[in-house]
Motif scaffolding. Structure first.
Motif, mmCIF file in Angstrom:
data_model
loop_
_atom_site.group_PDB
_atom_site.id
_atom_site.type_symbol
_atom_site.label_atom_id
_atom_site.label_comp_id
_atom_site.label_asym_id
_atom_site.label_seq_id
_atom_site.Cartn_x
_atom_site.Cartn_y
_atom_site.Cartn_z
ATOM 1 N N PRO A 197 0.778 -1.247 0.000
ATOM 2 C CA PRO A 197 0.000 0.000 0.000
ATOM 3 C C PRO A 197 0.807 1.294 0.000
ATOM 4 N N LEU A 198 1.677 1.506 0.974
ATOM 5 C CA LEU A 198 2.371 2.794 1.050
ATOM 6 C C LEU A 198 3.264 3.026 -0.161
ATOM 7 N N VAL A 199 4.039 2.026 -0.562
ATOM 8 C CA VAL A 199 4.967 2.248 -1.673
ATOM 9 C C VAL A 199 4.245 2.324 -3.005
ATOM 10 N N ALA A 200 3.197 1.514 -3.172
ATOM 11 C CA ALA A 200 2.465 1.553 -4.435
ATOM 12 C C ALA A 200 1.690 2.858 -4.576
ATOM 13 N N LEU A 201 1.102 3.335 -3.485
ATOM 14 C CA LEU A 201 0.412 4.627 -3.533
ATOM 15 C C LEU A 201 1.396 5.768 -3.772
ATOM 16 N N THR A 202 2.573 5.664 -3.186
ATOM 17 C CA THR A 202 3.605 6.677 -3.425
ATOM 18 C C THR A 202 3.983 6.714 -4.897
ATOM 19 N N ALA A 203 4.244 5.551 -5.475
ATOM 20 C CA ALA A 203 4.599 5.485 -6.895
ATOM 21 C C ALA A 203 3.466 6.020 -7.764
ATOM 22 N N TRP A 204 2.237 5.644 -7.452
ATOM 23 C CA TRP A 204 1.082 6.090 -8.235
ATOM 24 C C TRP A 204 0.934 7.613 -8.168
ATOM 25 N N GLU B 139 8.884 19.338 -6.503
ATOM 26 C CA GLU B 139 7.698 19.153 -5.676
ATOM 27 C C GLU B 139 7.960 18.061 -4.651
ATOM 28 N N PHE B 140 7.458 18.294 -3.451
ATOM 29 C CA PHE B 140 7.557 17.292 -2.384
ATOM 30 C C PHE B 140 6.275 16.477 -2.351
ATOM 31 N N LEU B 141 6.400 15.173 -2.148
ATOM 32 C CA LEU B 141 5.237 14.296 -2.057
ATOM 33 C C LEU B 141 5.235 13.571 -0.718
ATOM 34 N N PHE B 142 4.179 13.790 0.048
ATOM 35 C CA PHE B 142 3.906 12.945 1.213
ATOM 36 C C PHE B 142 2.610 12.224 0.896
ATOM 37 N N MET B 143 2.728 10.944 0.580
ATOM 38 C CA MET B 143 1.589 10.216 0.032
ATOM 39 C C MET B 143 0.404 10.209 0.991
ATOM 40 N N ARG B 144 -0.786 10.041 0.412
ATOM 41 C CA ARG B 144 -2.009 9.986 1.198
ATOM 42 C C ARG B 144 -2.692 8.638 0.989
ATOM 43 N N ALA B 145 -3.483 8.251 1.958
ATOM 44 C CA ALA B 145 -4.246 7.012 1.860
ATOM 45 C C ALA B 145 -5.343 7.151 0.810
ATOM 46 N N SER B 146 -5.631 6.054 0.099
ATOM 47 C CA SER B 146 -6.694 6.090 -0.909
ATOM 48 C C SER B 146 -7.109 4.673 -1.294
ATOM 49 N N GLY B 147 -8.299 4.274 -0.864
ATOM 50 C CA GLY B 147 -8.814 2.986 -1.283
ATOM 51 C C GLY B 147 -9.097 2.926 -2.771
ATOM 52 N N ASP B 148 -9.552 4.047 -3.346
ATOM 53 C CA ASP B 148 -9.839 4.079 -4.787
ATOM 54 C C ASP B 148 -8.576 3.806 -5.600
ATOM 55 N N GLN C 29 -7.252 0.504 -8.212
ATOM 56 C CA GLN C 29 -6.612 0.570 -9.530
ATOM 57 C C GLN C 29 -5.291 -0.190 -9.527
ATOM 58 N N ILE C 30 -4.582 -0.093 -8.421
ATOM 59 C CA ILE C 30 -3.324 -0.831 -8.279
ATOM 60 C C ILE C 30 -3.598 -2.334 -8.246
ATOM 61 N N THR C 31 -4.658 -2.733 -7.556
ATOM 62 C CA THR C 31 -5.041 -4.143 -7.502
ATOM 63 C C THR C 31 -5.257 -4.708 -8.903
ATOM 64 N N ALA C 32 -5.930 -3.937 -9.743
ATOM 65 C CA ALA C 32 -6.181 -4.402 -11.114
ATOM 66 C C ALA C 32 -4.872 -4.642 -11.855
ATOM 67 N N LEU C 33 -3.890 -3.785 -11.636
ATOM 68 C CA LEU C 33 -2.587 -3.949 -12.295
ATOM 69 C C LEU C 33 -1.843 -5.162 -11.754
ATOM 70 N N ILE C 34 -2.007 -5.426 -10.465
ATOM 71 C CA ILE C 34 -1.356 -6.595 -9.871
ATOM 72 C C ILE C 34 -1.986 -7.881 -10.392
ATOM 73 N N ASP C 35 -3.305 -7.924 -10.360
ATOM 74 C CA ASP C 35 -3.980 -9.158 -10.778
ATOM 75 C C ASP C 35 -3.873 -9.419 -12.273
ATOM 76 N N SER C 36 -3.550 -8.379 -13.052
ATOM 77 C CA SER C 36 -3.342 -8.575 -14.493
ATOM 78 C C SER C 36 -1.882 -8.863 -14.823
ATOM 79 N N GLY C 37 -1.019 -8.870 -13.807
ATOM 80 C CA GLY C 37 0.383 -9.200 -14.016
ATOM 81 C C GLY C 37 1.269 -8.036 -14.385
#
Length: 331
Positions: free
Chosen positions: A124-131, A274-283, A287-295
């Motif tokens: 979650p934290l790293v994938a949301l940061t990358a996104w 720009e500085f990024l401090f990532m935020r939580a986001s189920g939405d 989208q990340i889940t879809a990318l994981i499950d599609s490989g």
């Protein structure tokens, strides 16, 4: 409830009995079965971010969770008992190094079906940061060139894969032992930071994702094309972040001073920082889940610790050397 807490900034992490989580009407109670480790955990413990990320101590630590739903608030509609889920809880509601945690429904997503709970907890934290760096702030487009520092780390392993999916040419910096590993993730150009100077080898990049700060960030500005952008996730915070975080005028001024040098250097070069401090986001997690499950994306778990080894696990953040993420697991 057993949990691992910090009682004072710069103090040791230790085990303690803490109250059961309070489950609000929009909250989901999760049995923690795995928790990811992040550099942020150590920064919180040390007080590095306490100017703008202050907690009432003692504070249960931990910023990533994967587990099973064991309770739902009265107004929760998207989750049911028994669902396997994952999340980066909101920054004001951390505490995944515990047996249970209440997470806002808006911050939660169903676990990707194709990965284990341990792998899900690493994401979650790293994938949301990358996104948020590459998709939101960077708006990376096909054909652009992206430099991702520390490509074998938690953020780096996901960011390389995501940047390639977005159609970018990707350069990254790693130690010699990780060259082949990051090429397998999709990196096009790999620089051994111990024997090579990326500033001498790269030029005309559209975006840099910097997780190191300091001199590395300053050099990163110089490999950008005019109009390019550097996004920092280590330091320094900038005035835009201070405004978005709703910080008081004194802290806003202090942050403006702290970031003035790098912002002036960027302006002189015709680029932006720009500085990024990532935020939580189920939405976004969905989208990340879809990318994981599609490989498209795959998690990288370099080491797994037992729950009783949580103190040792957090201490391992200081030494580094783990590919991808380290994870704590509970039976």
């Amino acid at each position: 409830m057993r949990a691992f807490v910090v009682s004072k900034y710069k103090g040791p992490l230790h085990e303690a009995e803490v109250p059961e989580p309070v489950v609000g009407e929009h909250d989901v109670l999760v049995k923690v079965q795995a928790a990811g480790l992040n550099v942020l955990d150590e920064k919180i413990r040390s007080g590095a971010f306490k100017a703008f990320l202050r907690y009432e101590l003692p504070q249960v630590m931990g910023n990533d969770v994967a587990g099973t739903v064991i309770g739902v608030g009265a107004k929760v509609q998207g989750f049911a008992l028994g669902d396997e889920v994952y999340a980066r809880p909101d920054k004001n509601r951390i505490g995944t190094f515990a047996e249970r945690i209440a997470v806002a429904e808006a911050d939660l997503a169903l676990k990707p079906a194709t990965v284990t709970l341990e792998e899900a907890a690493s994401l979650p934290l790293v994938a949301l940061t990358a996104w948020q760096a590459l998709v939101e702030k960077g708006t990376v487009q096909p054909g652009q060139r992206v430099l991702i520092h520390a490509g074998a780390g938690g953020v780096g392993t996901i960011a390389i894969q995501l940047a390639k999916h977005l159609g970018a040419t990707v350069a990254t910096t790693v130690s010699a032992g990780n060259v082949d590993f990051v090429r397998e993730l999709g990196a096009d150009f790999v620089i051994d930071y111990r024997s090579q100077d990326f500033e001498q080898l790269l030029d005309g990049y559209d975006l840099v994702l910097d997780s190191l700060g300091g001199q590395n960030l300053e050099k990163s500005l110089r490999v950008l094309r005019p109009g390019g952008k550097a996004i920092g996730i280590a330091e320094p915070p900038d005035p835009a972040f201070a405004r978005e975080a709703g910080l008081n005028p004194v802290l806003r001024l202090a942050i403006a001073v702290l970031s003035r040098k790098i912002r002036q250097q960027a302006k002189k070069l015709g680029v932006t920082y720009e500085f990024l401090f990532m935020r939580a986001s189920g939405d976004q997690l969905r989208q990340i889940t879809a990318l994981i499950d599609s490989g498209v994306l795959r998690p990288v778990v370099g080491r797994v610790f037992d729950f009783d080894q949580t103190v040792q696990a957090v201490q391992s953040l200081k030494t580094g050397g783990i590919r991808g993420k380290a994870v704590i697991t509970r039976a």
